[in-house]
Write a protein that holds these residues in place. Structure first.
Motif, PDB file in Angstrom:
ATOM      1  N   THR A  14       0.983  -1.114  -0.092  1.00 29.88           N
ATOM      2  CA  THR A  14       0.011   0.116   0.080  1.00 29.88           C
ATOM      3  C   THR A  14       0.819   1.192   0.168  1.00 29.88           C
ATOM      4  OG1 THR A  14      -0.125  -0.023   2.455  1.00 29.88           O
ATOM      5  CG2 THR A  14      -1.972  -1.000   1.272  1.00 29.88           C
ATOM      6  N   VAL A  15       0.241   2.431  -0.350  1.00 31.19           N
ATOM      7  CA  VAL A  15       0.922   3.544  -0.468  1.00 31.19           C
ATOM      8  C   VAL A  15       0.198   4.313   0.814  1.00 31.19           C
ATOM      9  CG1 VAL A  15       1.282   5.806  -2.007  1.00 31.19           C
ATOM     10  CG2 VAL A  15       1.437   3.366  -2.889  1.00 31.19           C
ATOM     11  N   PRO A  16       1.014   5.438   1.421  1.00 33.65           N
ATOM     12  CA  PRO A  16       0.432   5.903   2.477  1.00 33.65           C
ATOM     13  C   PRO A  16      -0.627   7.170   1.988  1.00 33.65           C
ATOM     14  CG  PRO A  16       2.771   6.077   2.877  1.00 33.65           C
ATOM     15  CD  PRO A  16       2.531   5.298   1.429  1.00 33.65           C
ATOM     16  N   PHE A  17      -0.246   7.781   0.853  1.00 34.29           N
ATOM     17  CA  PHE A  17      -1.302   8.652   0.246  1.00 34.29           C
ATOM     18  C   PHE A  17      -1.503   8.673  -1.047  1.00 34.29           C
ATOM     19  CE2 PHE A  17       0.353  11.116   3.992  1.00 34.29           C
ATOM     20  CZ  PHE A  17      -0.718  11.532   4.581  1.00 34.29           C
ATOM     21  N   VAL A  18      -2.607   8.807  -1.733  1.00 35.93           N
ATOM     22  CA  VAL A  18      -2.881   8.859  -3.035  1.00 35.93           C
ATOM     23  C   VAL A  18      -3.098  10.251  -3.437  1.00 35.93           C
ATOM     24  CG1 VAL A  18      -4.718   8.404  -4.790  1.00 35.93           C
ATOM     25  CG2 VAL A  18      -4.263   6.857  -2.936  1.00 35.93           C
ATOM     26  N   GLY A  19      -2.060  10.729  -4.192  1.00 33.09           N
ATOM     27  CA  GLY A  19      -1.800  12.044  -4.831  1.00 33.09           C
ATOM     28  C   GLY A  19      -2.981  12.567  -5.524  1.00 33.09           C
ATOM     29  N   GLU A  21      -3.019  14.257  -8.547  1.00 29.85           N
ATOM     30  CA  GLU A  21      -3.012  13.639  -9.966  1.00 29.85           C
ATOM     31  C   GLU A  21      -3.428  12.437 -10.189  1.00 29.85           C
ATOM     32  OE1 GLU A  21      -0.362  15.196  -8.282  1.00 29.85           O
ATOM     33  OE2 GLU A  21       0.069  17.035  -9.065  1.00 29.85           O
ATOM     34  N   THR A  22      -3.070  11.299  -9.032  1.00 31.21           N
ATOM     35  CA  THR A  22      -3.768  10.258  -9.333  1.00 31.21           C
ATOM     36  C   THR A  22      -5.404  10.178  -9.400  1.00 31.21           C
ATOM     37  OG1 THR A  22      -1.781   9.197  -8.329  1.00 31.21           O
ATOM     38  CG2 THR A  22      -3.892   7.738  -8.523  1.00 31.21           C
ATOM     39  N   ARG A  25      -6.526  11.730 -12.466  1.00 28.47           N
ATOM     40  CA  ARG A  25      -6.443  10.713 -13.816  1.00 28.47           C
ATOM     41  C   ARG A  25      -7.670   9.592 -13.494  1.00 28.47           C
ATOM     42  NH1 ARG A  25      -0.851  11.278 -13.041  1.00 28.47           N
ATOM     43  NH2 ARG A  25      -0.627   9.830 -11.334  1.00 28.47           N
ATOM     44  N   ARG A  34      -7.508  22.736  -5.145  1.00 34.83           N
ATOM     45  CA  ARG A  34      -6.787  21.710  -4.666  1.00 34.83           C
ATOM     46  C   ARG A  34      -6.350  22.048  -3.296  1.00 34.83           C
ATOM     47  NH1 ARG A  34      -1.964  18.929  -7.677  1.00 34.83           N
ATOM     48  NH2 ARG A  34      -0.384  18.599  -6.187  1.00 34.83           N
ATOM     49  N   ALA A  37      -3.704  18.562   0.313  1.00 35.88           N
ATOM     50  CA  ALA A  37      -2.417  18.317   0.849  1.00 35.88           C
ATOM     51  C   ALA A  37      -1.715  19.403   1.499  1.00 35.88           C
ATOM     52  CB  ALA A  37      -1.417  17.877  -0.562  1.00 35.88           C
ATOM     53  N   GLU A  39      -0.521  22.340   0.780  1.00 30.14           N
ATOM     54  CA  GLU A  39       0.427  22.841  -0.057  1.00 30.14           C
ATOM     55  C   GLU A  39       0.110  24.392  -0.073  1.00 30.14           C
ATOM     56  OE1 GLU A  39       0.793  19.452  -3.601  1.00 30.14           O
ATOM     57  OE2 GLU A  39      -1.055  20.867  -3.454  1.00 30.14           O
ATOM     58  N   GLY A 227       6.898  20.755  -3.953  1.00 30.50           N
ATOM     59  CA  GLY A 227       7.556  20.006  -5.250  1.00 30.50           C
ATOM     60  C   GLY A 227       9.037  20.013  -5.330  1.00 30.50           C
ATOM     61  N   ARG A 329      -8.863  15.950   2.098  1.00 32.69           N
ATOM     62  CA  ARG A 329      -8.344  15.089   2.646  1.00 32.69           C
ATOM     63  C   ARG A 329      -9.119  14.951   4.162  1.00 32.69           C
ATOM     64  NH1 ARG A 329      -2.424  14.296   0.815  1.00 32.69           N
ATOM     65  NH2 ARG A 329      -2.638  12.965  -0.966  1.00 32.69           N
TER      66      ARG A 329
END
Lengths: 367, 367
Positions: A14-19, A21-22, A25, A34, A37, A39, A227, A329
């Motif tokens: 597993t991945v801790p976070f789904v970004g 951009e994912t 898509r 946005r 995150a 940012e 980034g 989130r």
């Protein structure tokens, strides 16, 4: 295929976070706002942006392994010496190296239940055993964390102040007082990713060479350079020197080094961003209140909005916001997960959120 | 101070490479020619530089964790699928993660004596036990490497083709033939950092999903993006997916992602750089020959110049070149260390080397 090492073979894929951009898509269309995150859409200092564009001309050179100029500037900024500073590929990268330095398989590590998932990911990745302490009144619980560190013989105690994902904070004196009660073999990992947004009273007065604590700071949040992947640790020189045993010495991007140096020098821009974030926090609270959601106090660049419902409701709300074009989130565990988490952002993006929230809530109501 | 984990406590505090900026700070004056790190002073594609300057405007956003666009472009470039590609923070970062994935403490790893020190650093850092095979005729010795992998029960076999630090290479058929002779539990790590400079015949024809090998490629050398910290691995999807268990998911710089994507699209610039490097290799050989040094054949962007003396002499020559304003490096072990290693560079920097070499040699001669 040759097998993975046993430790890695036992790790989840597993991945801790789904970004975002994912998610975009999957959606097939970009987000209109946005806000998930933390940012800084206020962006970096224009002087940092210019320094980065100019640094492109030198990008054929590897970066300077010790990040000498930046380390020296950070040492001056924090009134310490460069041997108490380690620049790395963001706090995520520094946390990974720190866990590797301190945690052997089977060692205990203490954190709060619902705190930063990427720290937990690193601990699991090096075979550490996580012990999680509940939040208390939506804040991390220093007394309970220290008690658990003693009870488990922990090697690391992780605490973010101000906290993510709730945005709450303790006075710096509370954090400093933890040090005298830490087990001798346990290091306090004080994540200060959001320190620049917090009141001065939230920043503990700790000597840079205090061997009981390492502090993590970043250019990803208030400095607007997520980034670029650059952050730093402040700690005792013997501990800081340990990073050189494991880190990827030439791993920091040369353009990021130039950008961070210029960003640090422009404290006026930082003050501008902090003021914008304060205004945005109020606006997010107002938008929430208009829909019956209550803002938790925040010393960060995000606001946790209490839905006064449960995690299933909040998860459905996050999904509904996503359908409305808003990336947000939420905390991962109960009871924190009754909240959604909205990042501070410029007016236009908060306008999008203001429009989207009532529609998203309406979509969740029974017809 | 809380103690390091036992594995890290046993690691040396040394650094694999001392960077040119560190040497410049010791000298107190910049180098006139930077010929020691096999960087590309020919620079990246102007289109890549433009893409990076434009990406500065988006640097407040974290990078895309899967590097989706770049992975897709790389898959098309290599005629494979994105699940056979992992983008990471340069080959150094990818090698660190790979060693972590495959090597448990005490596991054997095979490499050549004098090959890439950073790979050795990662193996030691995760408790692996290095077994080193001598070079044969200034080239890595595939037969001996495979034999040693069988004899030691190795988990990884590292081979660079073309080789660093000697610049020599094997035909791709020789490399491909190794695969059928690898131990079942041993992965071939084929470092192809210099592949773009090599004749097509040096590139083995290997299926992207072949589970016996992982190939490492980079944007640091021919693409001129060393300071951006971006490279990629090509391997079987199950192996590639393993990186997601340990890597820093948001660790790749967003500007680097944009630069690499644009660099890959400009194969014309790549061809230009490769031609410049070919010319520079000839020039370096001529400069060496004029002082009695013999160039080894090279399929890379550097040339090993044989001093026909020993390591002490070559080390003194490197130091004398440094005093003349030339940054160069040399192999670390005998008998390779009778050579110095000079990176291809534009005419002006090779002019500096041409002036400096006779003076540096004269300074070493007995009065």
């Amino acid at each position: 295929m040759p097998p993975f090492a046993p430790l890695v073979a036992g790790l989840p894929a597993t991945v801790p976070f789904v970004g975002p951009e994912t998610l975009e898509r999957r959606r097939g269309v970009p987000f209109a706002a946005r806000l998930g995150a933390n940012e800084s859409a206020f962006g970096p200092s224009p002087l940092a942006a210019r320094a980065m564009r100019e640094a492109v001309g030198q990008v054929w050179k590897y970066g300077d392994a010790p990040s000498f100029d930046l380390s020296r500037a950070l040492a001056a900024h924090h009134r310490t010496t460069p041997d108490s500073i380690m620049v790395g590929e963001g706090i995520d990268g520094l946390l990974g190296n720190l866990v590797r330095m301190m945690v052997a398989p089977g060692d205990a590590v203490v954190t709060s239940d619902g705190a930063y998932p990427t720290f937990n990911y690193h601990v699991a990745g090096f075979g550490g055993v996580l012990h999680k302490v509940p939040y208390r009144d939506d804040a991390e619980d220093p007394d309970a964390l220290v008690a658990r560190a003693h009870a488990t013989g922990a090697r690391l105690l992780y605490l973010a102040n101000p906290d993510n994902p709730m945005g709450t904070w303790h006075d710096g004196t509370v954090i400093a007082a933890m040090l005298d009660r830490m087990p001798a073999d346990c290091l306090l990992v004080l994540d200060q990713a959001y320190a620049e947004f917090a009141p001065a009273s939230a920043i503990p007065d700790i000597a840079a060479d205090d061997p009981r604590v390492i502090r993590m700071r970043t250019f990803s949040k208030a400095y607007g350079l997520a980034g670029a992947r650059i952050g730093y640790a402040i700690g005792a020189p013997d501990l800081i020197a340990g990073f050189d045993r494991v880190r990827n010495h030439f791993g920091v991007n040369r353009i990021a080094q130039a950008g961070a140096l210029a960003a640090l020098a422009d404290q006026g821009w930082l003050a501008h961003v902090v003021a914008e974030v304060q205004a945005a926090r109020l606006r997010i609270a107002d938008i929430g209140a208009a829909s019956g959601l209550t803002a938790l106090p925040s010393a960060t660049n995000f606001v946790a909005l209490d839905t006064h419902r449960d995690g299933d409701f909040a998860r459905a709300l996050i999904a509904a916001l996503e359908r409305e074009g808003v990336f947000a989130r939420m905390p991962g565990v109960a009871p924190l997960d009754r909240c959604i988490r909205i990042s501070a952002a410029p007016i236009h993006e908060l306008d999008v959120f203001e429009d989207a929230l009532p529609r998203a809530l309406a979509a969740l109501s029974p017809a």
